[in-house]
Design a protein around this motif. Sequence first.
Motif, short mmCIF file in Angstrom:
data_model
loop_
_atom_site.label_atom_id
_atom_site.label_comp_id
_atom_site.label_asym_id
_atom_site.label_seq_id
_atom_site.Cartn_x
_atom_site.Cartn_y
_atom_site.Cartn_z
N UNK A 109 0.73 -1.14 0.09
CA UNK A 109 -0.16 -0.35 -0.20
C UNK A 109 0.60 1.65 -0.10
N UNK A 110 0.47 2.38 -0.51
CA UNK A 110 0.69 3.97 -0.09
C UNK A 110 2.59 2.99 -1.37
N UNK A 111 2.14 3.32 -2.54
CA UNK A 111 3.47 3.28 -3.19
C UNK A 111 3.04 4.18 -4.70
N UNK A 112 3.28 4.06 -5.70
CA UNK A 112 3.11 5.15 -6.27
C UNK A 112 2.36 3.42 -7.48
N UNK A 113 1.63 2.67 -7.67
CA UNK A 113 1.72 1.55 -9.09
C UNK A 113 0.63 2.02 -9.59
N UNK A 114 0.17 1.90 -10.36
CA UNK A 114 -0.41 2.17 -11.92
C UNK A 114 -1.04 1.19 -12.76
N UNK A 115 -0.38 0.15 -12.90
CA UNK A 115 -0.85 -0.65 -14.08
C UNK A 115 -1.00 -1.88 -13.12
N UNK A 116 -2.34 -1.60 -13.10
CA UNK A 116 -3.45 -3.06 -12.45
C UNK A 116 -2.93 -4.61 -13.42
N UNK A 117 -2.72 -4.69 -14.66
CA UNK A 117 -2.64 -5.24 -15.32
C UNK A 117 -1.76 -6.47 -15.06
N UNK A 118 -0.53 -5.64 -14.34
CA UNK A 118 0.86 -6.24 -14.07
C UNK A 118 0.39 -6.76 -12.97
N UNK A 119 -0.31 -5.88 -11.38
CA UNK A 119 -0.40 -7.17 -10.24
C UNK A 119 -1.43 -8.00 -10.41
N UNK A 120 -2.12 -7.89 -12.05
CA UNK A 120 -3.09 -9.16 -11.57
C UNK A 120 -2.14 -10.36 -12.31
N UNK A 121 -1.48 -10.35 -12.88
CA UNK A 121 -0.59 -10.70 -13.62
C UNK A 121 0.18 -11.58 -13.02
N UNK A 122 0.78 -10.78 -11.52
CA UNK A 122 1.87 -11.45 -10.59
C UNK A 122 1.05 -12.13 -9.70
N UNK A 123 -0.10 -11.55 -9.54
CA UNK A 123 -1.32 -12.11 -8.57
C UNK A 123 -1.57 -14.00 -9.11
N UNK A 124 -1.21 -13.87 -10.08
CA UNK A 124 -1.41 -15.15 -10.71
C UNK A 124 -0.71 -16.30 -10.25
N UNK A 125 0.55 -15.84 -10.51
CA UNK A 125 1.66 -16.59 -10.16
C UNK A 125 1.86 -16.79 -8.69
N UNK A 126 1.54 -16.27 -8.24
CA UNK A 126 1.65 -16.93 -6.62
C UNK A 126 0.46 -17.05 -5.60
N UNK A 127 -0.01 -18.51 -5.88
CA UNK A 127 -0.55 -19.42 -5.87
C UNK A 127 -1.04 -19.51 -4.24
N UNK A 128 -0.95 -18.83 -3.35
CA UNK A 128 -0.88 -19.41 -1.91
C UNK A 128 -0.99 -17.48 -0.92
N UNK A 129 -0.69 -16.74 -1.97
CA UNK A 129 -1.88 -15.79 -1.08
C UNK A 129 -2.77 -15.59 -0.78
#
Length: 329
Positions: free
Chosen positions: A168-188
């Motif tokens: 939280x409280x960063x400068x993340x703009x690309x939600x598609x990039x975040x969603x692609x990472x979450x797809x690879x984090x199976x245990x999140x």
Amino acid sequence: MNTKLGKVKLPPCRPKTAKNPNTVTHIYYDHKNLKKIPLIDLSTVCVIYLHNNEITQIENLKSSTVTSLYLQCNNIYEIKGLEDVPNVKKLYLGNNEISVLEGIDHLNDLEELHIEKQNLPMGTALCFDPRSIMCISKSLQVLNISGNGIESLSSLAPLRHLRSICASNNRLKDIEEVCELIKSWFYLREAWFLGNPFSKKHRYREDIIAASYCLDFLDDKAVSASTRNFIKCFENEKLKKSSRPSINLEEIVPSLPKNYPLPLKKAVSASLVQNKLHILGPLDTPVEKKSTISPNKPRLKKKSHHNRIIKEEMNHFPGSFSYEMRLPT
């Protein structure tokens, strides 16, 4: 201690001092205004509290028993000196002046890393050393990197065993990039993304939940299994519709009249294409209906609607009836 038999005097507790090294498991050096880590015996120590001091370097730490190290709220600007504490599982480095996450190549058992809110110059962000990320990728489960001005999380892709991330409280703009990472984090199971630019967009929660596998909490709000399944089904249906190929009528029929509206040109179904669209003419041209009546077969006269109604009404009357009109006397 008061009991039914009266007051019982408990034996005095053995103090955790250097005189009894077998009992020293926790060392408390927090809030001592220390500028350096003192050289002490760490042969049996498991947890060291060094937070809220003025320490600038990590030094004098040599122990194979230390599993938790609290160094937050100091003036540390570089991660060094952790080579001699290889069994650390919990490392707290928040509120320091660290600009690069490095120097943790030997911490193969690290499970929790807290490096939030670094005091960095305006416009700079926390960077990640790829070698360090790879070394902790098989063990790290909890990561806190909030408030560090980070613009991308792509370098954290190897962390396949993450269970909790606070970005939280960063400068993340690309939600598609975040969603692609979450797809690879199976245990999140827990995630925090509030305070980023993409968190202001509509339906950002639904996008993250749809990309996750077993997310239970998102930004301190519970995510039920039914909600997650519903959002996933909805996103899958939307993806199926968007993946259907669009047909441009102008590409199929080059001689298409110019008076066809633009939506019609872009939204022609495949069934129309299969039925030979070239038979279509201009919109103002009347389309002749082909007669299905054979020329040799006599055409039957269609009964009028009025006659059919009269015949149906007469069927309801009795066979014989009389109507008598009486004049007034």
